[in-house]
Scaffold this motif. Structure first.
Motif, PDB file in Angstrom:
ATOM      1  N   VAL A  25     -17.900  50.685 -14.082  1.00 37.58           N
ATOM      2  CA  VAL A  25     -16.875  49.987 -13.316  1.00 37.58           C
ATOM      3  C   VAL A  25     -16.930  48.468 -13.385  1.00 37.58           C
ATOM      4  CG1 VAL A  25     -16.328  51.791 -11.640  1.00 37.58           C
ATOM      5  CG2 VAL A  25     -18.248  50.269 -11.213  1.00 37.58           C
ATOM      6  N   GLN A  26     -18.138  47.924 -13.582  1.00 38.63           N
ATOM      7  CA  GLN A  26     -18.174  46.470 -13.641  1.00 38.63           C
ATOM      8  C   GLN A  26     -19.082  45.907 -14.710  1.00 38.63           C
ATOM      9  OE1 GLN A  26     -18.983  45.030  -9.818  1.00 38.63           O
ATOM     10  NE2 GLN A  26     -20.405  46.633  -9.258  1.00 38.63           N
ATOM     11  N   ALA A  27     -18.956  44.618 -14.893  1.00 40.67           N
ATOM     12  CA  ALA A  27     -19.756  43.944 -15.903  1.00 40.67           C
ATOM     13  C   ALA A  27     -20.131  42.566 -15.385  1.00 40.67           C
ATOM     14  CB  ALA A  27     -18.945  43.800 -17.184  1.00 40.67           C
ATOM     15  N   VAL A  28     -21.274  42.065 -15.860  1.00 43.08           N
ATOM     16  CA  VAL A  28     -21.615  40.672 -15.588  1.00 43.08           C
ATOM     17  C   VAL A  28     -21.641  39.968 -16.938  1.00 43.08           C
ATOM     18  CG1 VAL A  28     -23.371  39.065 -14.758  1.00 43.08           C
ATOM     19  CG2 VAL A  28     -22.920  41.196 -13.496  1.00 43.08           C
ATOM     20  N   VAL A  29     -20.967  38.837 -17.002  1.00 43.02           N
ATOM     21  CA  VAL A  29     -20.887  38.084 -18.240  1.00 43.02           C
ATOM     22  C   VAL A  29     -21.657  36.787 -18.046  1.00 43.02           C
ATOM     23  CG1 VAL A  29     -19.313  36.795 -19.753  1.00 43.02           C
ATOM     24  CG2 VAL A  29     -18.664  39.063 -18.897  1.00 43.02           C
ATOM     25  N   VAL A  30     -22.505  36.472 -19.006  1.00 42.12           N
ATOM     26  CA  VAL A  30     -23.183  35.180 -18.914  1.00 42.12           C
ATOM     27  C   VAL A  30     -22.405  34.193 -19.786  1.00 42.12           C
ATOM     28  CG1 VAL A  30     -24.880  35.907 -20.663  1.00 42.12           C
ATOM     29  CG2 VAL A  30     -25.359  33.921 -19.224  1.00 42.12           C
ATOM     30  N   THR A  31     -22.078  33.076 -19.166  1.00 42.84           N
ATOM     31  CA  THR A  31     -21.275  32.098 -19.895  1.00 42.84           C
ATOM     32  C   THR A  31     -21.944  30.726 -19.789  1.00 42.84           C
ATOM     33  OG1 THR A  31     -19.075  31.149 -20.154  1.00 42.84           O
ATOM     34  CG2 THR A  31     -19.756  31.650 -17.909  1.00 42.84           C
ATOM     35  N   ASN A  32     -21.324  29.770 -20.399  1.00 43.41           N
ATOM     36  CA  ASN A  32     -21.933  28.457 -20.484  1.00 43.41           C
ATOM     37  C   ASN A  32     -20.838  27.408 -20.380  1.00 43.41           C
ATOM     38  OD1 ASN A  32     -22.612  26.041 -22.233  1.00 43.41           O
ATOM     39  ND2 ASN A  32     -24.605  27.060 -22.177  1.00 43.41           N
ATOM     40  N   ASP A  33     -21.154  26.268 -19.770  1.00 45.18           N
ATOM     41  CA  ASP A  33     -20.135  25.231 -19.556  1.00 45.18           C
ATOM     42  C   ASP A  33     -19.429  24.834 -20.851  1.00 45.18           C
ATOM     43  OD1 ASP A  33     -20.773  25.300 -16.958  1.00 45.18           O
ATOM     44  OD2 ASP A  33     -21.814  23.362 -16.868  1.00 45.18           O
ATOM     45  N   LEU A  34     -20.213  24.770 -21.913  1.00 46.67           N
ATOM     46  CA  LEU A  34     -19.637  24.355 -23.186  1.00 46.67           C
ATOM     47  C   LEU A  34     -18.558  25.342 -23.646  1.00 46.67           C
ATOM     48  CD1 LEU A  34     -19.772  22.407 -25.628  1.00 46.67           C
ATOM     49  CD2 LEU A  34     -21.328  24.069 -26.679  1.00 46.67           C
ATOM     50  N   TRP A  35     -18.912  26.635 -23.577  1.00 44.06           N
ATOM     51  CA  TRP A  35     -17.934  27.652 -24.008  1.00 44.06           C
ATOM     52  C   TRP A  35     -16.714  27.650 -23.097  1.00 44.06           C
ATOM     53  CZ3 TRP A  35     -22.455  31.607 -23.782  1.00 44.06           C
ATOM     54  CH2 TRP A  35     -23.346  31.357 -24.835  1.00 44.06           C
ATOM     55  N   LYS A  36     -16.991  27.454 -21.821  1.00 41.68           N
ATOM     56  CA  LYS A  36     -15.873  27.406 -20.862  1.00 41.68           C
ATOM     57  C   LYS A  36     -14.919  26.273 -21.226  1.00 41.68           C
ATOM     58  CE  LYS A  36     -17.519  29.061 -16.343  1.00 41.68           C
ATOM     59  NZ  LYS A  36     -17.917  28.584 -15.018  1.00 41.68           N
ATOM     60  N   ILE A  37     -15.523  25.118 -21.526  1.00 40.77           N
ATOM     61  CA  ILE A  37     -14.687  23.961 -21.867  1.00 40.77           C
ATOM     62  C   ILE A  37     -13.872  24.256 -23.118  1.00 40.77           C
ATOM     63  CG2 ILE A  37     -14.760  21.547 -22.666  1.00 40.77           C
ATOM     64  CD1 ILE A  37     -17.289  21.276 -20.821  1.00 40.77           C
ATOM     65  N   GLN A  38     -14.556  24.846 -24.125  1.00 35.73           N
ATOM     66  CA  GLN A  38     -13.855  25.134 -25.376  1.00 35.73           C
ATOM     67  C   GLN A  38     -12.679  26.095 -25.165  1.00 35.73           C
ATOM     68  OE1 GLN A  38     -17.093  26.371 -27.831  1.00 35.73           O
ATOM     69  NE2 GLN A  38     -17.559  24.269 -28.503  1.00 35.73           N
ATOM     70  N   ALA A  39     -12.860  27.033 -24.226  1.00 38.61           N
ATOM     71  CA  ALA A  39     -11.784  28.007 -23.974  1.00 38.61           C
ATOM     72  C   ALA A  39     -10.782  27.486 -22.943  1.00 38.61           C
ATOM     73  CB  ALA A  39     -12.375  29.321 -23.511  1.00 38.61           C
ATOM     74  N   ARG A  40     -10.890  26.222 -22.576  1.00 39.68           N
ATOM     75  CA  ARG A  40     -10.036  25.607 -21.553  1.00 39.68           C
ATOM     76  C   ARG A  40     -10.128  26.320 -20.206  1.00 39.68           C
ATOM     77  NH1 ARG A  40      -6.698  21.673 -23.077  1.00 39.68           N
ATOM     78  NH2 ARG A  40      -5.232  21.948 -21.357  1.00 39.68           N
ATOM     79  N   GLY A  41     -11.361  26.623 -19.816  1.00 43.12           N
ATOM     80  CA  GLY A  41     -11.596  27.167 -18.482  1.00 43.12           C
ATOM     81  C   GLY A  41     -11.451  28.678 -18.389  1.00 43.12           C
TER      82      GLY A  41
END
Ligand SMILES: Nc1ncnc2c1ncn2[C@@H]1O[C@H](COP(=O)(O)OP(=O)(O)OP(=O)(O)O)[C@@H](O)[C@H]1O
Ligand SMILES: [Mg+2]
Length: 650
Positions: A25-41
């Protein structure tokens, strides 16, 4: 070579992290500020795709891995090192001596700090079958050690996701299209663009980033659609959009789709102050407007009591029955009158029919005379005509023949004399000139009962004068149904007039549409496609309404007879629960209280949008569940653009 449909969904530059935890039913995703910025948030509620597939070599993935899991971001998740990182962050701030200081974090800490977790809900799994993309609405299996890369879909990939339609539904759509005579399949209507959050600076900074959402005609026609949300959040705008896309579909495909709008505020019939352009103004050739009070440019909703005899009589009967009129034998006699015109084909013997028909005419004439006496305005040049035998004419007044037409005063005099003579001639009551119905009417006219005692008579009709319109020539319900069959837009402007009368009239019309289409359906024919739009629907299909009442029946059963209903309200909790749960398409803008939201949260995955629905008040920002889509999609509905629609309509 055709590209693998799964690979097409993966946009490498939209990589945002890895799945670090997954279950059914659920997932946890680990992300990073850099990737977030690249994907425009990464906005709350946005879609994410998780997969082990290498988009360059999709065929080389292991069979178990050839799929893409569709996720929706539902919040943040704490990573195991969160406490330490928070401590490091706080220490750093404490050590600062100025807002701008040389005390920067060391590179290692800084890079550690950039990681964070996203909590996601599993919406389904995309996979390939016979070369086509399929979406299962769950997850079949998961591997704990799988390395699933996560992407935040945009543009084409996002458009594929939100407009996904299963091969079965696509086939059904194609079939229906053929049946309806569409050449190029049943169309879909663009009605808005994906919007995740109220603050949409990054994910929809400019129109090039907008991703179109389509409503499938097959989901909409002969289905129920609810448009829910607080006042001024764009419900009527959504309806206008729907009306215009249906109009476009019907004219492009050559299919007639009648639309009728119950316009309580007069906003579809007239250009109003806030919005330029109304439906009536955009489609002048295809719109017919009705109003209770006569105004230029509008047809009167009211019937002409002098010509629509049955309609008028049953209107008055219903009003008397619903009102506080004291019942006396003459009132009862009036209520039990029937005005069925004898038809030639129902009689073997022509002479019998002629005699019956003459009786019917006399009864009708007596009724018209009563109406005139009660002050119902006469249609221009109207004369009362009926048959009377030579003998009777000689006795009553040899110089007038009622066949040539009498004024109401002449007719009243004629009936008065006829009654007196009849009483003299036939005191025993045998061989009466008047059948019992005509007699009852003449009693009302003369304010005398059978024994000659005073009765209020025609006066009992006086309160209902304003239900009559002298300018109509055919039954309004019938006329409206014909317009609908002809694919027109009918607007009932109910913004003026007495409320009780408005309700009764709207119900009558709705009933007529339902009955006519159901009759069609029951005969095994294809009823015409009709869409009914109802504003302030809680008044008509409220939770206390019996499901056997006209309105709930139309919404519940109309689909069989190809009647689609679109209902708008701000009170989700007041709608009949049975109707809400039978509604295939739901649009929700802003709701401002827990109770209303709780009603909605019972359906589909609207619960995911609690914070968004309760807190954002942006006009036109909707969460949409349609029949074809297995999950809710957040959509900014396009603003109805009268100028554009006018150009399109030509
Ligand atoms: N999608 C949209 N984009 C931009 N403006 C919109 C949009 N939808 C509606 N509006 C504007 O917002 C105002 C309110 O919209 P609308 O009348 O459709 O709301 P409503 O929910 O029907 O309100 P009410 O409860 O009063 O009937 C109107 O001026 C309309 O032009
Ligand atoms: Mg409105």
């Amino acid at each position: 070579m055709q590209k693998n449909p799964l690979a097409q969904l993966i946009q490498e530059d939209q990589f945002v992290g890895w799945v670090c935890q997954l279950d059914y039913v659920q997932a946890v995703v680990v992300t990073n500020d850099l990737w977030k910025i690249q994907a425009r948030g990464i906005p709350l509620n946005c879609f994410l795709l998780a997969t082990a597939i290498d988009p360059k070599f999709p065929g080389e993935s292991k069979e178990t891995a050839r799929e893409i899991i569709l996720l929706r971001v539902s919040g943040s998740a704490a990573l195991p090192v969160a406490d330490q990182l928070l401590r490091a962050k706080v220490e750093n701030f404490k050590n600062r001596t100025a807002t701008i200081s040389a005390h920067e974090l060391d590179e290692v800490t800084k890079s550690e700090l950039q990681f964070s977790g996203l909590e996601c809900r599993v919406l389904g799994t995309f996979f390939e079958q016979n070369g086509a993309l399929r979406l299962g609405s769950d997850i079949e299996s998961y591997l704990n050690a799988a390395e699933l890369k996560v992407y935040c879909p945009k543009a084409a990939a996002l458009e594929t996701i939100i407009n996904y339609i299963s091969p079965e539904r696509a086939a059904a759509t194609a079939q229906e299209a053929v049946r309806l005579g569409f050449k190029s399949g049943l169309p879909r209507f663009p009605i808005g663009t994906v919007r995740y959050t109220s603050t949409d600076r990054l994910h929809r900074g400019d129109a090039t980033q907008y991703v179109k959402f389509y409503l499938n005609a097959v989901d909409f026609l002969a289905r129920r659609t609810a448009v829910l949300g607080m006042t001024r959040t764009g419900k009527s705008n959504t309806i206008k959009q729907l009306v215009s896309v249906v109009m476009r579909t019907s004219s492009q495909g050559g299919l007639k789709i009648g639309q009728i709008i119950y316009d309580l505020n007069g906003e579809y019939a007239n250009a109003n102050q806030q919005d330029k352009g109304s439906i009536a103004e955009v489609y002048p050739k295809d719109t017919i407007r009705y109003r209770i009070l006569p105004v230029p440019g509008f047809q009167p909703i009211l019937n002409n009591f002098y010509t629509q005899i049955q309609e008028g009589h049953s209107t008055v009967r219903a009003l008397i029955e619903a009102g506080q009129v004291p019942r006396s034998p003459d009132v009862e006699a009036f209520l039990s009158i029937t005005f069925d015109e004898p038809r030639r084909e129902d009689f073997e013997d022509e002479k019998v029919w002629v005699a019956q028909h003459a009786r019917y005419q006399r009864k009708t004439a007596a009724y018209q005379t009563v109406l005139a006496r009660a002050g119902f305005e006469l249609p221009a040049g109207f004369k009362i005509k009926f048959e009377a035998s030579h003998t009777v004419r000689q006795l009553v007044n040899p110089t007038v023949d009622p066949r040539d037409g009498l004024t109401p005063t002449q007719a009243a005099t004629w009936f008065d004399l006829a009654r007196q003579i009849q009483e003299q001639l036939y005191s025993t009551g045998t061989n009466p000139w008047f059948d019992p119905d005509t007699k009852a009417l003449v009693n009302l006219l003369l304010q005398k009962n059978d024994q000659g005692g005073y009765i209020p008579g025609y006066r009992m009709l006086q309160p209902y004068k304003e239900y009559h319109s002298p300018s109509r020539t055919s039954d309004v319900s019938d006329e409206i149904y014909k317009h609908l069959v002809d694919g027109k837009i009918v607007i009932l402007d109910l913004s003026v007039g007495d409320a009780a009368q408005r309700d009764r009239l709207s119900k009558r019309i709705a009933q007529h549409i339902f009955k006519s289409s159901m009759a069609n359906f029951n005969l095994g024919q294809h009823p015409p496609h009709i869409v009914i739009y109802i504003e302030e629907a809680h008044n008509l299909i409220g939770r206390n309404e019996a499901l056997t009442e006209t309105w709930p029946r139309i919404v519940k059963e109309g689909a069989k007879a190809r009647i689609a209903t679109v209902y708008a309200t701000q009170e989700v909790s007041s709608i009949h629960p049975n109707i809400l749960s039978n509604t295939e398409n739901i649009f929700v803008s802003h709701l401002n209280n827990e109770n209303e939201f709780r009603e909605l949260a019972k359906f589909y995955d609207f619960r995911d949008f609690e914070s968004s629905i309760m807190h954002t008040q942006d006009v036109g920002f909707n969460r949409v569940k349609t029949l074809s889509n297995p999950f809710v999609i957040p959509v900014q509905i396009d603003k109805f653009n009268p100028e554009l629609e006018k150009q399109r309509a030509g």
